[in-house]
Design an enzyme around this catalytic site. Structure first.
Site, short mmCIF file in Angstrom:
data_model
loop_
_atom_site.label_atom_id
_atom_site.label_comp_id
_atom_site.label_asym_id
_atom_site.label_seq_id
_atom_site.Cartn_x
_atom_site.Cartn_y
_atom_site.Cartn_z
N ASP A 130 -2.65 2.80 8.61
CA ASP A 130 -2.57 1.57 7.61
C ASP A 130 -2.82 0.45 8.58
OD1 ASP A 130 -2.04 0.99 4.59
OD2 ASP A 130 -0.86 -0.50 5.97
N LYS B 151 4.46 6.96 1.84
CA LYS B 151 4.11 5.87 2.83
C LYS B 151 4.95 5.88 3.96
CE LYS B 151 0.75 2.76 3.19
NZ LYS B 151 -0.44 2.85 2.65
N1 GLU Z 1 -3.45 3.31 4.20
C1 GLU Z 1 -4.23 3.89 3.18
C2 GLU Z 1 -4.13 3.41 1.69
O1 GLU Z 1 -3.26 2.41 1.43
C3 GLU Z 1 -5.06 5.15 3.50
C4 GLU Z 1 -4.05 5.97 3.22
C5 GLU Z 1 -4.49 7.58 3.59
O2 GLU Z 1 -5.58 7.79 3.82
O3 GLU Z 1 -3.42 8.66 3.38
O4 GLU Z 1 -4.50 3.87 0.92
#
Ligand code: GLU
Length: 455
Positions: free
Chosen positions: A153, A113
């Protein structure tokens, strides 16, 4: 492994730790116990400075981060969050959750992340572009299609992914699937914008059917929080399946359907919300546009204690958006299914309320954590990576069918794992929070053992 200044990460760690401890996992697989402290330290954290010029020509500075948490199952994978509250504790909790969520998709993706404390609200397109370019100038050294594949996100949508992807391509002179959530004409997958919200509803459909065979979303009253991408597409899918959406919200307040109104949010009202969100405007700005008296706008409030009797609650805004007190009101008002579109939407106290009620009155209530229920977004990101690698594009129907299969498999994994490792005596609905945590942990820990990540 948990630093005292990391409350959100500590919460995510404790939730995982407690559910594993309260199960028979370490009796049945004692070899995996030593993996818990190892899995809880990120493989790597990159922290950097982002300087950019605003429209007045003044230099601004923000913090940039990427937490590369675990690459056992595949390249680090997880979104970028741009929000003024972003700090290392929040990104570590999100990265930690992402490891297990990604494992539950069954795809070959590790967990990570990243993001920045940059606030996109009130910024011009040019400022956002300059920020994204500067952010990627450093991040591009650390990511790659086989290394780390970020996505969106909170605060990072299609526009930001475009600027970030363009910057990566310019800095590296490489067109590769290094980001997901891309535009359709430049490598994106159909259904990616819809995926988290649709996937959430597909997951809850299975919960409803399991709890009462033959039952569905039809005529269910559904409270949703948030109004971003996840909330919008969850609401649209609920409406399509015959449910009634009674609330949506943003950080400044909530719209709740007035008592005497029979029709919930309409697709047209949701389209209006989508439009103002793109302009970073507040929901309150729609008060005069919606039919007079249809909704109550509650400034500074979250929807939960205002929605009255509901069947389903889908927290889809941000972490810790359901407190213990709010959970108790939801329970008193007869909510049967709670599933998170947001990551760690419920506080520990709220989870305790839901789980205690589930055990007290078997069959009465069922809670699904975000790491299972909102896995559809990253799942379609995984499908976007597959399409990029194969240099093909699947149709909407193909991607939607695969998304549905993944969510159904994820649900079944959670249920079966909870039954296999539970030390509970009830024969009601199995704990999905235990099932999700145990199943995700086993898969990654077992993989780490296979790869000789410790000795
Ligand atoms: N931010 C999204 C999550 O919390 C998607 C992450 C992604 O697609 O890599 O899963």
């Amino acid at each position: 492994m948990v630093l005292p200044s990391e409350p959100e990460f500590e919460q995510a760690y404790n939730e995982l730790y407690l559910t594993l401890e309260q199960s028979t996992l370490f009796e049945k697989k004692p070899n995996l116990k030593k993996l818990l402290p190892i899995i809880s330290i990120p493989e790597r954290i990159i922290q950097f400075r982002v300087t950019w010029e605003d429209d007045q020509g003044i230099i601004q500075v923000n913090r940039g981060f990427r937490v590369q948490f675990n690459s056992t199952l595949g390249p680090y994978k997880g979104g970028l969050r741009f929000h003024p509250t972003v700090n290392l504790s929040i990104l570590k909790f999100l990265g930690y959750e992402q490891i297990f969520k990604n494992a539950l998709t069954g795809l070959s993706i590790g967990g990570g992340k990243g993001g920045s404390d940059f606030d996109p609200k009130g910024k011009s397109d040019n400022e956002i572009r300059r920020f994204c370019d500067s952010f990627m100038r450093e991040l591009s050294r650390h990511i790659g299609g086989f290394t780390d594949v970020p996505a969106g996100d909170i605060g990072v949508g299609g526009r930001e992914i475009g600027y970030l992807f363009g910057a990566y391509k310019r800095y590296k002179n490489t067109w590769e699937g290094v980001l997901t959530g891309k535009g359709n004409s430049w490598g994106g997958s159909l259904i990616r914008p819809e995926a988290t919200g649709y996937g959430l509803v597909y997951y809850v459909e299975k919960m409803i059917e399991y709890a009462k065979p033959g039952d569905s979303f039809k005529d269910k009253k559904v409270a949703i929080s948030g109004s971003g991408n996840v909330a919008q597409y969850a609401a649209l899918k609920v409406i399509e399946l015959g449910g009634k959406v009674v609330s949506l919200s943003d950080s400044k307040g909530a719209f709740v359907l007035a008592d005497n109104e029979s029709e919930g949010f309409t697709p047209d009202e949701i389209a209006q919300i989508a439009q103002i969100k793109l302009q970073h405007k507040e929901l309150a700005s729609l008060e005069s546009k919606f039919k007079a008296g249809k909704f109550k706008y509650l400034a500074g409030e979250r929807p939960w204690v205002h929605v009255g009797k509901i069947d389903v609650a889908l927290p889809s805004a941000t972490q810790n958006e359901v407190s213990g007190e709010e959970a108790a009101v939801l329970v008193a008002n007869g909510v049967k299914f709670i599933a998170e579109g947001s990551n760690m939407g419920s506080t520990m106290e709220a989870i305790e309320v839901f789980e205690a009620e589930r055990q007290k009155a078997p069959g009465s209530i069922w809670y699904a954590p975000g790491k299972a229920a909102n896995a559809g977004g990253v799942a379609v990101s995984g499908l976007e990576m597959a399409q990029n690698s194969a240099r093909v594009s699947w149709t909407r129907e193909e991607v939607d069918a695969k998304l549905k299969d993944i969510m159904v498999a994820c649900f079944e994994t959670c249920v079966n794992t909870a039954i296999e490792y539970s030390s509970e005596k009830t024969d009601g609905l199995p704990s999905l929070v235990k099932g999700a945590n145990i199943a995700g942990f086993i898969k990654v820990a077992q993989g780490m053992e296979d790869l000789g990540d410790f000795y």
